[in-house]
Design an enzyme around this catalytic site. Sequence first.
Site, short mmCIF file in Angstrom:
data_model
loop_
_atom_site.label_atom_id
_atom_site.label_comp_id
_atom_site.label_asym_id
_atom_site.label_seq_id
_atom_site.Cartn_x
_atom_site.Cartn_y
_atom_site.Cartn_z
N LYS A 4 3.80 74.11 1.44
CA LYS A 4 3.93 75.26 0.54
C LYS A 4 2.63 75.48 -0.22
O LYS A 4 1.99 74.54 -0.69
CB LYS A 4 5.10 75.04 -0.42
CG LYS A 4 6.45 74.92 0.29
CD LYS A 4 7.57 74.66 -0.70
CE LYS A 4 8.91 74.60 0.00
NZ LYS A 4 9.04 73.44 0.89
N GLU A 14 17.21 69.64 8.67
CA GLU A 14 17.57 69.20 7.32
C GLU A 14 18.73 70.04 6.79
O GLU A 14 19.08 71.08 7.36
CB GLU A 14 16.37 69.33 6.39
CG GLU A 14 15.88 70.76 6.24
CD GLU A 14 15.07 70.97 4.98
OE1 GLU A 14 15.68 70.87 3.90
OE2 GLU A 14 13.87 71.24 5.09
#
Length: 715
Positions: free
Chosen positions: A181, A46
């Site tokens: 996360k 990414e």
Amino acid sequence: MQAAIAVRRVLGAKAGLVRLGRHLSMQVAPPVAEALRAGDAVVALESTIITHGMPYPQNLETAERVEEIIREQGAVPATVGILGGQLHVGLSRAQMERLARHERPCVKTSRRDLPCVMAKGLDGGTTVSGTLVAAARAGISVFVTGGVGGVHRGGHRTMDVSADLIDLGRAPVCCVCAGVKSILDVGRTLEVLETQGVCVVTLGESDRFPAFFTSDSGHRSPHHVTTCSEAAAVAYQHSELGLESGLLLAVPIPDQYRAEGRSIQAAIEQAVSEAEQQGVSGRDVTPFILARVNELTGGASLQANIHLVENNALHGAKVAVELAELKRNRGKRGRLEGSVTRAAAQSRDKVQKDDPAPDASGGRGVPTVIGGSIVDFVIKTTDKHLQMDGSTHRGHIAQSYGGVGRNVADALSRLGHRPHFVSAVGRDQLGLAVIANNPHMDWRCVDRRESLCTASYAVLVDSTGSVQFGVGDMDIHEAITPELVERHRASLVSSPLVVTDANTPSPSLSAAARLCAAAGVPIWFEPTDLRKAVKSAALLTAGHQPPVLYSSPNAAELHTMLTALTPDRPGAFHLLKGDQLLDACRDASLRLLEHFHCLLVTMGTNGVMISRRGGRSEPLPLGPGARALPAGGPTSCVHYPVTAASNVVNVSGAGDCFNAGFISGLLAGLAQDRCVQRGQQLALQAVACAAAVPDTLQLSDAPEPHQAPGVSRLP
């Protein structure tokens, strides 16, 4: 049909431009197009980590280093980004620098943003979602990122769910990340991934699902593999099935950054709390938390983030290379079948771990063993005279595997129980050997340390068989830390029994006792030797005495434990023989029932003595929620003579095998006498074998006419 589409994509990539559908076109860099056409490994990356994840120049340096790691493993990196409205798969350094310096405003680009960003001719950093779109359309099978988005805390009310999860359900790509996360709702994120049909697999020695800066999110991963080869086998099957959903491969934070990760995790919790107090909501939450965490940790979170991405790139590239090889050798079934067999075996073991046979208490679970793993070297000289002057002696050197905890876990595994084994070994040749030579054991809870050597013990034996001296390198036992025990809390509190040995540091023993006390799980303590037997006092006086406690000392260790736990010092009764020894052991063990529920005293050729609260016919407590009979009530003491062994080769593992046999009886719900019978069977098999634990162990619960029954020895 799918193969034909893939061919057309790659042929288009050779010309540099791929048109997919009616509205989306993308530029594929020549090295990427060439690798795709050749069937070589390609790893997508990414670009939001460049445009939004880090400041300049760390963003550019990290992007270049990640690409370098991928190349070193033999794969081709393909960073995805948008420049002037053109979607690129594979960026040059100049293009990455343009994004890193923000020479033009950069838009954080998810799937939903692609049409607008491209139509307006803007620059954009692709998120996980946006990169998955490009990777799937280019025919790239593996994508590496830091961590994926998920369901935000409170998402069940706000419906704040990352598009990453939806695109993982749409793109048939293996996404390699460090989990999700920890600022997210991990449990609900896993539920959404399941709903989207995403196969979630954790790579490593633990089956716990990671959450970026922590290796254990508090949730078990749906699936688990231990090597990149096994992960590639899973990805291959995923590809062959033609599934339209994705595969999420979670790689835990490396061991050397876990302490740093814990401090960052604490900062995250503080930042989340502050965001709630200040009313920060929606898309502003994540930027606020990341900025605040970086401030609280003095920049440490940024460095940890970089290490995580680099670690993911290393493992992702290895998986991509293995996967490309599997696809290339479709007609050569040997290697493929080997890899798939390993993955299948891992899956089978996972099922057995999740759904074992019921234990005697009516619950479900497998035992946990905490203790040392040791490689033993026995050096036996054949020379009649031993000269300690630097001379070379003729003889034999034998390597075997020991450690009380490992021996018990080994024997229980050979009996089919396959306990969770919490231990530590080095990332060295001995560590590799002890794991490779014991494939029947579950090593997923074992911590492997880069900086420490696997425990080893070398003993010198003269020609008469007498031990002259031994040298032990046991420093790694200190790596069996309270944090390691806490990390495997779920295994401990769901176990019917937790076995610990005194190689485990006292703080870790206390941590295990505290967890077991809260869950009502009985602990079995094995003292291991005279010096370490004193550790039992620390375990028992830590203020968290479990409801049931077993211990299995020999006569000498019983004497040491009694000395440590009672104010008056008893005589050295372990030097006694015959009936005097039996009476002394009876008296000592009954006195110690104030602290223990059951004591199993091994006395070599004098047999075994079981002293316990309650009568010999009463069930011994087992399983979470088990309760001990109160101290001060009725007690019993039974002596079980031992059958003389006809061929004694090695007695070092006899006690550990006896314990394993007794424990197997407990797990099967057998009465005390039958448990002892099992233990004595295994002890006899152990003394006839050079290894501490024989390769094959056999149990029979049929009465043995030559085996003397227990004799009560009450005062």
